[in-house]
Design a protein around this motif. Structure first.
Motif, mmCIF file in Angstrom:
data_model
loop_
_atom_site.group_PDB
_atom_site.id
_atom_site.type_symbol
_atom_site.label_atom_id
_atom_site.label_comp_id
_atom_site.label_asym_id
_atom_site.label_seq_id
_atom_site.Cartn_x
_atom_site.Cartn_y
_atom_site.Cartn_z
ATOM 1 N N ARG A 104 0.812 -1.218 0.000
ATOM 2 C CA ARG A 104 0.000 0.000 0.000
ATOM 3 C C ARG A 104 0.844 1.267 0.000
ATOM 4 N N GLU A 105 2.106 1.143 0.334
ATOM 5 C CA GLU A 105 2.996 2.308 0.310
ATOM 6 C C GLU A 105 3.364 2.714 -1.121
ATOM 7 N N PHE A 106 3.041 1.871 -2.090
ATOM 8 C CA PHE A 106 3.377 2.130 -3.491
ATOM 9 C C PHE A 106 2.081 2.245 -4.293
ATOM 10 N N SER A 107 1.789 3.446 -4.755
ATOM 11 C CA SER A 107 0.562 3.652 -5.520
ATOM 12 C C SER A 107 0.857 4.471 -6.760
ATOM 13 N N TRP A 108 0.062 4.258 -7.785
ATOM 14 C CA TRP A 108 0.215 5.061 -9.001
ATOM 15 C C TRP A 108 -0.236 6.491 -8.767
ATOM 16 N N VAL A 109 -1.069 6.695 -7.744
ATOM 17 C CA VAL A 109 -1.450 8.064 -7.383
ATOM 18 C C VAL A 109 -0.211 8.836 -6.952
ATOM 19 N N ARG A 110 0.625 8.211 -6.107
ATOM 20 C CA ARG A 110 1.844 8.881 -5.654
ATOM 21 C C ARG A 110 2.801 9.135 -6.810
ATOM 22 N N VAL A 111 2.970 8.131 -7.689
ATOM 23 C CA VAL A 111 3.856 8.313 -8.840
ATOM 24 C C VAL A 111 3.360 9.471 -9.703
ATOM 25 N N ALA A 112 2.053 9.484 -9.980
ATOM 26 C CA ALA A 112 1.490 10.536 -10.835
ATOM 27 C C ALA A 112 1.569 11.907 -10.170
ATOM 28 N N ASP A 113 1.439 11.967 -8.836
ATOM 29 C CA ASP A 113 1.588 13.241 -8.132
ATOM 30 C C ASP A 113 2.977 13.836 -8.370
ATOM 31 N N ILE A 114 3.999 12.984 -8.244
ATOM 32 C CA ILE A 114 5.375 13.441 -8.454
ATOM 33 C C ILE A 114 5.574 13.883 -9.896
ATOM 34 N N VAL A 115 5.089 13.059 -10.824
ATOM 35 C CA VAL A 115 5.258 13.363 -12.246
ATOM 36 C C VAL A 115 4.513 14.640 -12.628
ATOM 37 N N GLU A 116 3.294 14.787 -12.134
ATOM 38 C CA GLU A 116 2.527 15.991 -12.474
ATOM 39 C C GLU A 116 3.215 17.247 -11.948
ATOM 40 N N THR A 117 3.776 17.178 -10.758
ATOM 41 C CA THR A 117 4.517 18.317 -10.218
ATOM 42 C C THR A 117 5.687 18.681 -11.129
ATOM 43 N N ILE A 118 6.381 17.662 -11.634
ATOM 44 C CA ILE A 118 7.500 17.904 -12.553
ATOM 45 C C ILE A 118 6.995 18.546 -13.851
ATOM 46 N N TYR A 119 5.852 18.070 -14.357
ATOM 47 C CA TYR A 119 5.260 18.695 -15.553
ATOM 48 C C TYR A 119 5.024 20.183 -15.310
ATOM 49 N N GLN A 120 4.355 20.480 -14.214
ATOM 50 C CA GLN A 120 3.967 21.862 -13.946
ATOM 51 C C GLN A 120 5.190 22.755 -13.766
ATOM 52 N N GLN A 121 6.194 22.267 -13.052
ATOM 53 C CA GLN A 121 7.404 23.069 -12.839
ATOM 54 C C GLN A 121 8.095 23.390 -14.156
ATOM 55 N N ASN A 122 8.145 22.443 -15.045
ATOM 56 C CA ASN A 122 8.873 22.648 -16.293
ATOM 57 C C ASN A 122 8.031 23.364 -17.337
ATOM 58 N N SER A 123 6.723 23.239 -17.279
ATOM 59 C CA SER A 123 5.883 23.980 -18.222
ATOM 60 C C SER A 123 5.901 25.457 -17.866
ATOM 61 N N VAL A 124 6.028 25.782 -16.558
ATOM 62 C CA VAL A 124 6.150 27.173 -16.149
ATOM 63 C C VAL A 124 7.442 27.772 -16.687
ATOM 64 N N LYS A 125 8.538 26.995 -16.606
ATOM 65 C CA LYS A 125 9.814 27.464 -17.140
ATOM 66 C C LYS A 125 9.700 27.764 -18.629
ATOM 67 N N LEU A 126 8.912 26.934 -19.327
ATOM 68 C CA LEU A 126 8.778 27.094 -20.759
ATOM 69 C C LEU A 126 8.099 28.422 -21.124
ATOM 70 N N THR A 127 7.128 28.835 -20.280
ATOM 71 C CA THR A 127 6.344 30.036 -20.616
ATOM 72 C C THR A 127 7.014 31.323 -20.154
ATOM 73 N N LYS A 128 8.082 31.216 -19.341
ATOM 74 C CA LYS A 128 8.742 32.429 -18.862
ATOM 75 C C LYS A 128 9.524 33.119 -19.980
#
Length: 385
Positions: free
Chosen positions: A361-385
């Motif tokens: 239960r300590e390993f979920s795709w929700v947790r993986v996707a949370d990390i990945v989505e955060t990385i998406y958002q951080q880098n998409s912001v860099k792209l628009t600057k």
């Protein structure tokens, strides 16, 4: 406005394997998120696959950058995510690119995406011949491509701490942008019923029978040393080039009906195998260019309430917790494996189903996707600057 994410993968259903599972499960979880628009670029054989809700599948990928880039360059995508290292080439195209790495994909890359396109009319026959017969050359070219492309990616996502360490030892330039997100386990495995176990202990291995480093042969040899002391049944699920050789070995060792090779199984059949199993066994070695990056199957077993016997090597050391979801041998050799199986069969080692499931239960795709989505958002912001 939704962030438009393009997932690029050569390994996707209907194919089976760890990266295929990773690609499907991550796409499914990301597709459930209201602020993301997910498109999977997969091979033509994925055309008949029904996509998860919120996901579009475009089965156009040829796993050759010269053929794929003309199809991808005008796609309306904000962030590209290569789901294995072989597609990191897109990081050289001045796009926002995230790359998932699994361990073997950046050491012995598959697919060989640096193969030449030979796209001109009339050259399709030569392309087929050249791809098939000159694979060693394309492997060298793909490794050279990885050396250039991986450091240019905006971020890399590793499936274990071990994979991240191996990656950074090979590509130090990736140091400040590599994240460990681990993997998840399909919630369906938590629904595998607890069946009352029979008097004969049942062992289970699920893997591709195409890599000697999986050491299925050593498990057979170890069981042969115990056959006069204990009753047991050993089920081996999977296909591959080594299957016939392993079947012959089982017969030579006079294991008879105690060993069954069941080939590739469906999801429902796999759940049934887990429901009946007492111990999952996968004792993979580390060899040059190949190791167990993590091992989703250990989590599937644990979620099903089944402990694992593993070698305390590579990513398997993170996929199993000793005394909770399984136990280890330090090295997968005949004596160590025989001793460990003897301890399990004699009751010296006894692990409970709920402890296994608590670990999973300590390993979920929700947790993986949370990390990945955060990385998406951080880098998409860099792209628009």
């Amino acid at each position: 406005m939704k962030l438009r994410v393009g997932l690029i993968t050569s390994e996707f259903p209907p194919d089976h394997g760890g990266v295929e599972t990773y690609a499907w499960q991550l796409a499914r979880e990301l597709g459930s998120r209201q602020n993301l628009q997910i498109t999977v670029y997969a091979p033509p054989r994925s055309a008949d696959i029904k996509p998860p809700p919120g996901v579009t599948i475009k089965p156009i990928l040829q796993s050759c950058m010269g053929l794929d880039w003309p199809k991808l360059k005008n796609e309306p995508i904000d962030v590209w995510h290569a789901l294995s290292a072989g597609h990191a080439w897109i990081a050289e195209k001045n796009r926002t690119v995230i790359v998932s790495v699994h361990g073997n994909d950046f050491l012995a890359p598959y697919p060989l995406t640096a193969r030449p396109a030979f796209a001109s009319a009339g050259f399709w026959w030569f392309r087929s011949w050249a791809w098939r017969n000159l694979s060693s050359l394309w492997r060298i070219k793909t490794r050279r491509m990885l050396a250039k492309a991986l450091p240019k990616a905006n971020a890399l996502v590793a499936n274990s701490r071990y994979t991240a360490e191996v990656l950074l030892a090979k590509y130090p330039a990736c140091t400040n942008k590599t994240h460990v997100a681990w993997v998840g386990v399909d919630p369906a495995f938590f629904e595998v019923p607890h069946e009352s176990k029979g008097k004969v202990p049942q062992f289970l291995t699920v893997c591709r029978l195409s890599e000697e480093r999986k050491n299925v042969d050593l498990v057979l040899r170890a069981l042969a040393t115990l056959k006069d002391q204990f009753e047991f049944e050993y089920i081996i699920a999977g296909e591959g080039s080594l299957r016939q050789e392993l079947e012959r070995l089982a017969n030579t060792l006079e294991l008879g009906e105690r060993v069954r090779f069941v080939g590739r199984v469906s999801d429902s059949e796999l759940h049934t195998l887990y429901a009946k199993a007492d111990l999952f066994i996968l004792l993979a070695s580390i060899i040059p260019g190949s190791h167990e990056g993590f091992g989703i199957v250990y989590l599937e077993a644990a979620a099903s309430g089944i402990p694992s016997l593993a070698a305390k090597l590579a990513g398997a050391a993170e996929a199993v917790e000793e005394g909770r979801s399984g136990f280890f041998v330090e090295q997968p050799d005949l004596i160590s494996i025989s001793t460990a199986l003897n301890q399990f069969l004699s009751g010296t080692i006894n692990l409970n189903a709920e402890g296994c499931r608590e670990f999973a239960r300590e390993f979920s795709w929700v947790r993986v996707a949370d990390i990945v989505e955060t990385i998406y958002q951080q880098n998409s912001v860099k792209l628009t600057k």
